[in-house]
Design a protein around this motif. Structure first.
Motif, PDB file in Angstrom:
ATOM      1  N   ASP A   1     -12.373  25.292  -1.622  1.00  0.00           N
ATOM      2  CA  ASP A   1     -11.068  24.786  -1.190  1.00  0.00           C
ATOM      3  C   ASP A   1     -10.035  24.930  -2.299  1.00  0.00           C
ATOM      4  OD1 ASP A   1     -12.067  24.159   1.270  1.00  0.00           O
ATOM      5  OD2 ASP A   1     -12.278  22.010   0.901  1.00  0.00           O
ATOM      6  N   ASP A   2     -10.436  24.594  -3.536  1.00  0.00           N
ATOM      7  CA  ASP A   2      -9.511  24.714  -4.667  1.00  0.00           C
ATOM      8  C   ASP A   2      -9.135  26.167  -4.913  1.00  0.00           C
ATOM      9  OD1 ASP A   2      -8.198  23.516  -7.151  1.00  0.00           O
ATOM     10  OD2 ASP A   2      -9.552  24.982  -8.060  1.00  0.00           O
ATOM     11  N   HIS A   3     -10.133  27.063  -4.823  1.00  0.00           N
ATOM     12  CA  HIS A   3      -9.886  28.482  -5.056  1.00  0.00           C
ATOM     13  C   HIS A   3      -8.912  29.039  -4.016  1.00  0.00           C
ATOM     14  CE1 HIS A   3     -10.698  32.584  -6.318  1.00  0.00           C
ATOM     15  NE2 HIS A   3     -10.984  32.915  -5.068  1.00  0.00           N
ATOM     16  N   VAL A   4      -9.160  28.712  -2.746  1.00  0.00           N
ATOM     17  CA  VAL A   4      -8.297  29.202  -1.676  1.00  0.00           C
ATOM     18  C   VAL A   4      -6.901  28.592  -1.788  1.00  0.00           C
ATOM     19  CG1 VAL A   4      -7.958  29.211   0.825  1.00  0.00           C
ATOM     20  CG2 VAL A   4     -10.218  29.661  -0.120  1.00  0.00           C
ATOM     21  N   ARG A   5      -6.840  27.304  -2.166  1.00  0.00           N
ATOM     22  CA  ARG A   5      -5.535  26.636  -2.309  1.00  0.00           C
ATOM     23  C   ARG A   5      -4.695  27.327  -3.393  1.00  0.00           C
ATOM     24  NH1 ARG A   5      -3.938  21.985  -0.468  1.00  0.00           N
ATOM     25  NH2 ARG A   5      -6.096  21.400   0.045  1.00  0.00           N
ATOM     26  N   ARG A   6      -5.329  27.688  -4.494  1.00  0.00           N
ATOM     27  CA  ARG A   6      -4.597  28.368  -5.569  1.00  0.00           C
ATOM     28  C   ARG A   6      -4.058  29.717  -5.096  1.00  0.00           C
ATOM     29  NH1 ARG A   6      -5.399  26.650 -10.947  1.00  0.00           N
ATOM     30  NH2 ARG A   6      -6.657  24.752 -11.085  1.00  0.00           N
ATOM     31  N   GLN A   7      -4.886  30.457  -4.378  1.00  0.00           N
ATOM     32  CA  GLN A   7      -4.442  31.754  -3.872  1.00  0.00           C
ATOM     33  C   GLN A   7      -3.298  31.595  -2.872  1.00  0.00           C
ATOM     34  OE1 GLN A   7      -8.110  33.551  -2.371  1.00  0.00           O
ATOM     35  NE2 GLN A   7      -8.129  34.931  -4.134  1.00  0.00           N
ATOM     36  N   ALA A   8      -3.437  30.636  -1.968  1.00  0.00           N
ATOM     37  CA  ALA A   8      -2.403  30.422  -0.960  1.00  0.00           C
ATOM     38  C   ALA A   8      -1.095  29.961  -1.608  1.00  0.00           C
ATOM     39  CB  ALA A   8      -2.877  29.395   0.063  1.00  0.00           C
ATOM     40  N   THR A   9      -1.207  29.112  -2.632  1.00  0.00           N
ATOM     41  CA  THR A   9      -0.010  28.640  -3.328  1.00  0.00           C
ATOM     42  C   THR A   9       0.678  29.788  -4.049  1.00  0.00           C
ATOM     43  OG1 THR A   9      -1.006  26.455  -3.644  1.00  0.00           O
ATOM     44  CG2 THR A   9       0.862  27.003  -5.041  1.00  0.00           C
ATOM     45  N   ALA A  10      -0.104  30.663  -4.664  1.00  0.00           N
ATOM     46  CA  ALA A  10       0.471  31.830  -5.348  1.00  0.00           C
ATOM     47  C   ALA A  10       1.218  32.721  -4.365  1.00  0.00           C
ATOM     48  CB  ALA A  10      -0.635  32.617  -6.050  1.00  0.00           C
ATOM     49  N   GLN A  11       0.646  32.922  -3.196  1.00  0.00           N
ATOM     50  CA  GLN A  11       1.301  33.750  -2.185  1.00  0.00           C
ATOM     51  C   GLN A  11       2.595  33.095  -1.695  1.00  0.00           C
ATOM     52  OE1 GLN A  11      -1.785  34.176   0.708  1.00  0.00           O
ATOM     53  NE2 GLN A  11      -2.978  35.617  -0.522  1.00  0.00           N
ATOM     54  N   TYR A  12       2.560  31.779  -1.529  1.00  0.00           N
ATOM     55  CA  TYR A  12       3.751  31.059  -1.074  1.00  0.00           C
ATOM     56  C   TYR A  12       4.874  31.174  -2.104  1.00  0.00           C
ATOM     57  CZ  TYR A  12       6.740  27.153   0.333  1.00  0.00           C
ATOM     58  OH  TYR A  12       7.802  26.372   0.709  1.00  0.00           O
ATOM     59  N   ILE A  13       4.527  30.988  -3.384  1.00  0.00           N
ATOM     60  CA  ILE A  13       5.532  31.089  -4.439  1.00  0.00           C
ATOM     61  C   ILE A  13       6.096  32.505  -4.502  1.00  0.00           C
ATOM     62  CG2 ILE A  13       5.851  31.043  -6.953  1.00  0.00           C
ATOM     63  CD1 ILE A  13       3.936  28.669  -7.020  1.00  0.00           C
ATOM     64  N   ALA A  14       5.218  33.501  -4.323  1.00  0.00           N
ATOM     65  CA  ALA A  14       5.695  34.888  -4.334  1.00  0.00           C
ATOM     66  C   ALA A  14       6.721  35.129  -3.235  1.00  0.00           C
ATOM     67  CB  ALA A  14       4.505  35.839  -4.181  1.00  0.00           C
ATOM     68  N   LEU A  15       6.506  34.533  -2.062  1.00  0.00           N
ATOM     69  CA  LEU A  15       7.475  34.660  -0.971  1.00  0.00           C
ATOM     70  C   LEU A  15       8.804  34.015  -1.337  1.00  0.00           C
ATOM     71  CD1 LEU A  15       5.200  33.914   2.129  1.00  0.00           C
ATOM     72  CD2 LEU A  15       6.171  36.121   1.460  1.00  0.00           C
ATOM     73  N   LEU A  16       8.754  32.824  -1.951  1.00  0.00           N
ATOM     74  CA  LEU A  16       9.992  32.160  -2.361  1.00  0.00           C
ATOM     75  C   LEU A  16      10.740  32.987  -3.402  1.00  0.00           C
ATOM     76  CD1 LEU A  16       8.886  28.405  -2.687  1.00  0.00           C
ATOM     77  CD2 LEU A  16      10.008  29.542  -0.752  1.00  0.00           C
ATOM     78  N   ILE A  17      10.005  33.548  -4.332  1.00  0.00           N
ATOM     79  CA  ILE A  17      10.641  34.365  -5.371  1.00  0.00           C
ATOM     80  C   ILE A  17      11.325  35.573  -4.745  1.00  0.00           C
ATOM     81  CG2 ILE A  17      10.142  35.912  -7.314  1.00  0.00           C
ATOM     82  CD1 ILE A  17       7.960  33.909  -8.133  1.00  0.00           C
ATOM     83  N   GLY A  18      10.640  36.185  -3.762  1.00  0.00           N
ATOM     84  CA  GLY A  18      11.216  37.359  -3.117  1.00  0.00           C
ATOM     85  C   GLY A  18      12.528  37.067  -2.412  1.00  0.00           C
ATOM     86  N   ARG A  19      12.719  35.822  -1.959  1.00  0.00           N
ATOM     87  CA  ARG A  19      13.954  35.454  -1.257  1.00  0.00           C
ATOM     88  C   ARG A  19      15.035  34.931  -2.200  1.00  0.00           C
ATOM     89  NH1 ARG A  19      10.748  32.052   2.656  1.00  0.00           N
ATOM     90  NH2 ARG A  19      11.947  30.318   1.779  1.00  0.00           N
ATOM     91  N   ALA A  20      14.661  34.599  -3.437  1.00  0.00           N
ATOM     92  CA  ALA A  20      15.586  33.906  -4.337  1.00  0.00           C
ATOM     93  C   ALA A  20      16.401  34.869  -5.195  1.00  0.00           C
ATOM     94  CB  ALA A  20      14.803  32.951  -5.233  1.00  0.00           C
TER      95      ALA A  20
END
Length: 292
Positions: free
Chosen positions: A257-276
């Motif tokens: 769960d922790d491993h998947v959460r870290r990956q999902a969080t990284a992907q989410y942040i990457a999306l925010l960066i792409g829009r910012a």
């Protein structure tokens, strides 16, 4: 534009006969950093640098600036989505800040993390059985002829004494306990050299390497370590055992769960960066200190 002061003369001795005048500090120019038009204060970056040990001031500044940019980006998103700052208190009664609560609330709401099911957990268990095995145990006796490695004469004498002891034991292995009481510099001498049960990592690398190579009942050739020269007898080896899946399932699920959460969080942040609109530093989600 912000500047860092770097003194290139610090820690260097001047040539013989030269005047001991330090070179003047040279300012290192840093660009203004902003996130969607919000400027990250240079003082804030300077304060954050202490959390990022680095080889030079430029690297430290960049790491600190990235961390603050990510944080500002998440806070802006949390406010835009009207995330409620529900502050939590830890086991030591310390309450998180409003900003921390906003970031946590945003991640909890926006980052979807699938829960590891039994099939996934069991597959991970079966593919990593070595991670779920107890280490072997060794019942060991030894004789230590003590000497410091940096005292060449003393260490040479210890080698000779250990070689003599090993030669006696080759002919009379039953004399091990008596020889340990007579010659060993280890407190275990009082019990015939017995160290009881030891596990991997309990001794020096050299001692352990020799121990692993022995069969039960076998006595080693002299083994040199930083404590002196040893003669080792392996009395018994107790093999490790694989822990059952049911005993490990909860731990495996938490890890996945922790491993998947870290990956999902990284992907989410990457999306925010792409829009910012981020200015002043290069940035991508993979480099985010938040998800490392």
């Amino acid at each position: 534009m912000t500047t860092l002061v770097i003194n290139h003369g610090a820690g260097k001795s001047p040539p013989a006969g030269a005047a001991k005048t330090p070179r003047p500090a040279e300012p290192l120019a840093m660009p203004e950093v902003s996130v969607n038009g919000v400027v990250i204060a240079p003082k804030a970056i300077a304060a954050e640098v202490q959390n990022f040990p680095s080889r030079n001031p430029g690297e430290g500044w960049l790491a600190a600036a990235r961390a603050l940019v990510i944080r500002e980006l998440l806070l802006q998103e949390a406010r835009q989505l009207d995330i409620a700052a529900e502050r939590k208190t830890d086991a030591d009664s310390r309450e998180e800040t409003v900003d921390d609560a906003l970031v946590r609330g945003l991640i909890e709401r926006e980052v979807r993390v699938p829960v590891a099911d039994e099939a996934t957990s069991r597959r991970f268990y079966e593919n990593n059985l070595r991670r779920f095995a107890t280490p072997p145990l060794y019942e060991v006796d030894h004789i230590l002829v003590g000497a410091r490695q940096d005292d060449s004469a003393s260490f040479a004498a210890a080698r000779e004494r250990a070689a003599s002891i090993a030669a006696v034991l080759a002919a009379e292995p039953d004399q091990f306990a008596n020889l340990a009481r007579a010659w060993s510099a280890c407190p275990s001498a009082t019990v015939g050299g017995s160290l009881g049960q030891i596990a991997p990592g309990d001794t020096t690398e050299e001692f352990e390497a020799a121990l692993v190579s022995l069969a039960p009942g076998e006595i080693s050739a002299p083994v040199e370590t930083r404590y002196g020269v040893h003669v080792i007898r392996l009395c018994r080896r107790i093999e490790g055992r694989t822990l059952p899946f049911d005993a490990m399932r909860e731990r495996i699920e938490a890890y996945l769960d922790d491993h998947v959460r870290r990956q999902a969080t990284a992907q989410y942040i990457a999306l925010l960066i792409g829009r910012a609109d981020i200015r002043g530093i290069p940035l991508d989600g993979a480099n985010s200190p938040l998800v490392q």
